[in-house]
Design a protein around this motif. Structure first.
Motif, PDB file in Angstrom:
ATOM      1  N   ARG A   1      47.013  50.260   6.394  1.00 36.88           N
ATOM      2  CA  ARG A   1      47.450  48.901   6.504  1.00 36.88           C
ATOM      3  C   ARG A   1      47.203  48.514   4.939  1.00 36.88           C
ATOM      4  O   ARG A   1      45.732  48.705   4.514  1.00 36.88           O
ATOM      5  CB  ARG A   1      46.997  48.092   7.455  1.00 36.88           C
ATOM      6  N   LEU A   2      48.078  47.941   4.298  1.00 38.36           N
ATOM      7  CA  LEU A   2      47.798  47.522   2.962  1.00 38.36           C
ATOM      8  C   LEU A   2      47.113  46.324   2.749  1.00 38.36           C
ATOM      9  O   LEU A   2      47.552  45.402   3.721  1.00 38.36           O
ATOM     10  CB  LEU A   2      49.247  47.448   2.315  1.00 38.36           C
ATOM     11  N   ILE A   3      46.096  46.046   2.012  1.00 33.59           N
ATOM     12  CA  ILE A   3      45.146  44.845   1.861  1.00 33.59           C
ATOM     13  C   ILE A   3      45.905  44.136   0.557  1.00 33.59           C
ATOM     14  O   ILE A   3      46.143  43.032   0.858  1.00 33.59           O
ATOM     15  CB  ILE A   3      43.730  45.393   1.713  1.00 33.59           C
ATOM     16  N   TYR A   4      45.768  44.690  -0.402  1.00 31.31           N
ATOM     17  CA  TYR A   4      46.412  44.229  -1.668  1.00 31.31           C
ATOM     18  C   TYR A   4      46.826  45.283  -2.588  1.00 31.31           C
ATOM     19  O   TYR A   4      46.658  46.350  -2.411  1.00 31.31           O
ATOM     20  CB  TYR A   4      45.230  43.386  -2.436  1.00 31.31           C
ATOM     21  N   TYR A   5      47.738  44.752  -3.509  1.00 22.99           N
ATOM     22  CA  TYR A   5      48.108  45.633  -4.628  1.00 22.99           C
ATOM     23  C   TYR A   5      48.230  45.217  -5.889  1.00 22.99           C
ATOM     24  O   TYR A   5      48.253  43.709  -6.049  1.00 22.99           O
ATOM     25  CB  TYR A   5      49.452  46.233  -4.002  1.00 22.99           C
ATOM     26  N   SER A   6      48.482  45.855  -6.707  1.00 20.21           N
ATOM     27  CA  SER A   6      48.773  45.365  -8.324  1.00 20.21           C
ATOM     28  C   SER A   6      49.801  46.070  -8.891  1.00 20.21           C
ATOM     29  O   SER A   6      49.718  47.257  -8.880  1.00 20.21           O
ATOM     30  CB  SER A   6      47.411  45.524  -8.865  1.00 20.21           C
ATOM     31  N   ALA A   7      50.521  45.363  -9.535  1.00 23.57           N
ATOM     32  CA  ALA A   7      51.725  46.010 -10.396  1.00 23.57           C
ATOM     33  C   ALA A   7      51.034  46.313 -11.541  1.00 23.57           C
ATOM     34  O   ALA A   7      51.890  47.153 -12.487  1.00 23.57           O
ATOM     35  CB  ALA A   7      53.112  45.253 -10.443  1.00 23.57           C
ATOM     36  N   ALA A   8      50.381  45.688 -12.263  1.00 30.23           N
ATOM     37  CA  ALA A   8      49.915  45.840 -13.696  1.00 30.23           C
ATOM     38  C   ALA A   8      48.667  44.961 -13.827  1.00 30.23           C
ATOM     39  O   ALA A   8      47.968  44.318 -13.023  1.00 30.23           O
ATOM     40  CB  ALA A   8      50.931  45.336 -14.684  1.00 30.23           C
ATOM     41  N   ALA A   9      47.924  45.053 -15.017  1.00 32.78           N
ATOM     42  CA  ALA A   9      46.581  44.697 -15.001  1.00 32.78           C
ATOM     43  C   ALA A   9      47.017  42.844 -15.027  1.00 32.78           C
ATOM     44  O   ALA A   9      48.013  42.322 -15.636  1.00 32.78           O
ATOM     45  CB  ALA A   9      45.972  44.868 -16.835  1.00 32.78           C
ATOM     46  N   ASP A  10      46.061  42.173 -14.312  1.00 26.67           N
ATOM     47  CA  ASP A  10      46.383  40.903 -14.020  1.00 26.67           C
ATOM     48  C   ASP A  10      47.332  40.264 -13.248  1.00 26.67           C
ATOM     49  O   ASP A  10      47.646  39.140 -13.021  1.00 26.67           O
ATOM     50  CB  ASP A  10      46.431  39.988 -15.488  1.00 26.67           C
ATOM     51  N   ILE A  11      48.089  41.472 -12.510  1.00 30.20           N
ATOM     52  CA  ILE A  11      49.060  41.064 -11.670  1.00 30.20           C
ATOM     53  C   ILE A  11      48.585  41.703 -10.385  1.00 30.20           C
ATOM     54  O   ILE A  11      48.364  42.840 -10.174  1.00 30.20           O
ATOM     55  CB  ILE A  11      50.410  41.357 -11.987  1.00 30.20           C
ATOM     56  N   THR A  12      48.292  40.748  -9.377  1.00 31.17           N
ATOM     57  CA  THR A  12      48.013  41.131  -7.952  1.00 31.17           C
ATOM     58  C   THR A  12      48.792  40.537  -7.024  1.00 31.17           C
ATOM     59  O   THR A  12      49.193  39.228  -6.946  1.00 31.17           O
ATOM     60  CB  THR A  12      46.376  40.973  -7.660  1.00 31.17           C
ATOM     61  N   ASP A  13      48.915  41.032  -5.843  1.00 30.64           N
ATOM     62  CA  ASP A  13      49.792  40.334  -4.636  1.00 30.64           C
ATOM     63  C   ASP A  13      49.168  40.962  -3.283  1.00 30.64           C
ATOM     64  O   ASP A  13      48.476  41.948  -3.274  1.00 30.64           O
ATOM     65  CB  ASP A  13      51.020  40.878  -4.702  1.00 30.64           C
ATOM     66  N   LYS A  14      49.232  40.046  -2.281  1.00 37.21           N
ATOM     67  CA  LYS A  14      48.968  40.298  -1.029  1.00 37.21           C
ATOM     68  C   LYS A  14      49.579  41.116  -0.235  1.00 37.21           C
ATOM     69  O   LYS A  14      50.942  41.523  -0.462  1.00 37.21           O
ATOM     70  CB  LYS A  14      48.857  39.051  -0.195  1.00 37.21           C
ATOM     71  N   GLY A  15      48.928  41.917   0.461  1.00 36.68           N
ATOM     72  CA  GLY A  15      49.671  42.989   1.383  1.00 36.68           C
ATOM     73  C   GLY A  15      49.741  42.436   2.750  1.00 36.68           C
ATOM     74  O   GLY A  15      49.762  41.203   3.017  1.00 36.68           O
ATOM     75  N   GLU A  16      49.697  43.506   3.715  1.00 35.47           N
ATOM     76  CA  GLU A  16      49.735  42.946   5.261  1.00 35.47           C
ATOM     77  C   GLU A  16      48.299  42.232   5.858  1.00 35.47           C
ATOM     78  O   GLU A  16      48.587  41.446   6.597  1.00 35.47           O
ATOM     79  CB  GLU A  16      49.925  44.157   6.061  1.00 35.47           C
ATOM     80  N   VAL A  17      47.260  42.640   5.453  1.00 38.03           N
ATOM     81  CA  VAL A  17      45.921  42.205   6.085  1.00 38.03           C
ATOM     82  C   VAL A  17      44.989  41.748   4.906  1.00 38.03           C
ATOM     83  O   VAL A  17      44.063  42.161   4.592  1.00 38.03           O
ATOM     84  CB  VAL A  17      45.482  43.301   6.717  1.00 38.03           C
TER      85      VAL A  17
END
Lengths: 111, 112
Positions: free
Chosen positions: B44-60
């Motif tokens: 299960r995805l917790i968080y992810y990041s598309a690039a430095a200083d860019i993060t986004d929430k996952g499922e949990v």
């Protein structure tokens, strides 16, 4: 969120028998990936399917994407002890960056 | 040696403590991910990041914090660990435009 269901949860086979795991979704799947995780290890990418009805082969492994893109399968012919592990499918929707993993099928091969 | 590494590999902590799990990759992959793996739930995805200083929430994402000040590092912090956060945590990365994810060896975390 999207739900990707995988069956069976566990499968025990005699060495030499075939094995199939299925990945199903109530919504359309976009980019189906398959991963293998050996006991105590980490998931390792096997393949990606993107087209309706697509079939890909890797030696004894055959991967299929359903015509309606609602399901996918992984079939192993003549299992070997090296095939032991958990096989996961994962979908990456076209509109996002988040992968949705199935719960996995744990394969045990009895020598 | 190039690749994706995680540290520590094993961690035991107590409820309420702060814990940081480290992830480092040498490929300059744009995307990085944190997953937790629990029996019966898969990954299960917790968080992810598309690039430095860019993060986004996952499922949990609840109970977790991430940062990404440098492309190669993506630490995951449990600000106040709970027993339900006992799990195996995997970091992963991938190139932009290529969907194949490369996973680290994992961190087994036990919260007592």
């Amino acid at each position: 969120g999207q739900q990707v269901m995988q069956i069976p949860q566990y499968q025990h086979v005699q060495e030499g028998e075939d094995f199939t795991t299925y990945c199903n979704s109530s919504t359309t799947l976009s980019n189906i990936q398959w991963y293998k995780q050996r006991p105590g290890g980490h998931p390792v990418f096997l393949i990606q399917l993107v087209k309706s009805g697509e079939v890909k082969k890797q030696k004894r492994l055959t991967f299929q994407f359903g015509e309606a893109k609602k399901n996918s399968s992984l079939h192993i012919t003549a299992t070997q002890t090296t095939d032991v592990g958990t096989y996961f499918c994962a979908d990456l929707p076209n509109t996002g960056n988040q992968f949705y993993f199935g719960t996995g099928t744990s394969l045990t091969v009895i020598p | 040696d190039a690749g994706i590494t995680q540290s520590p590999r094993y961690k035991i902590t107590e409820t309420g403590r702060q814990v940081t799990l480290m992830c480092h990759q040498t490929w300059s992959h744009s995307y990085m991910f944190w997953y937790r793996q629990d029996l019966g739930h898969g990954l299960r995805l917790i968080y992810y990041s598309a690039a430095a200083d860019i993060t986004d929430k996952g499922e949990v994402p609840d109970g977790y914090v991430v940062s990404r000040s440098k492309t190669e590092n993506f630490p995951l912090t449990l600000e106040s660990a709970t027993r339900s956060q006992t799990s195996v945590y995997f970091c992963a990365s991938r190139w932009t435009g290529d969907n194949e994810q490369f996973f680290g060896p994992g961190t087994r975390l036990t919260v007592l």
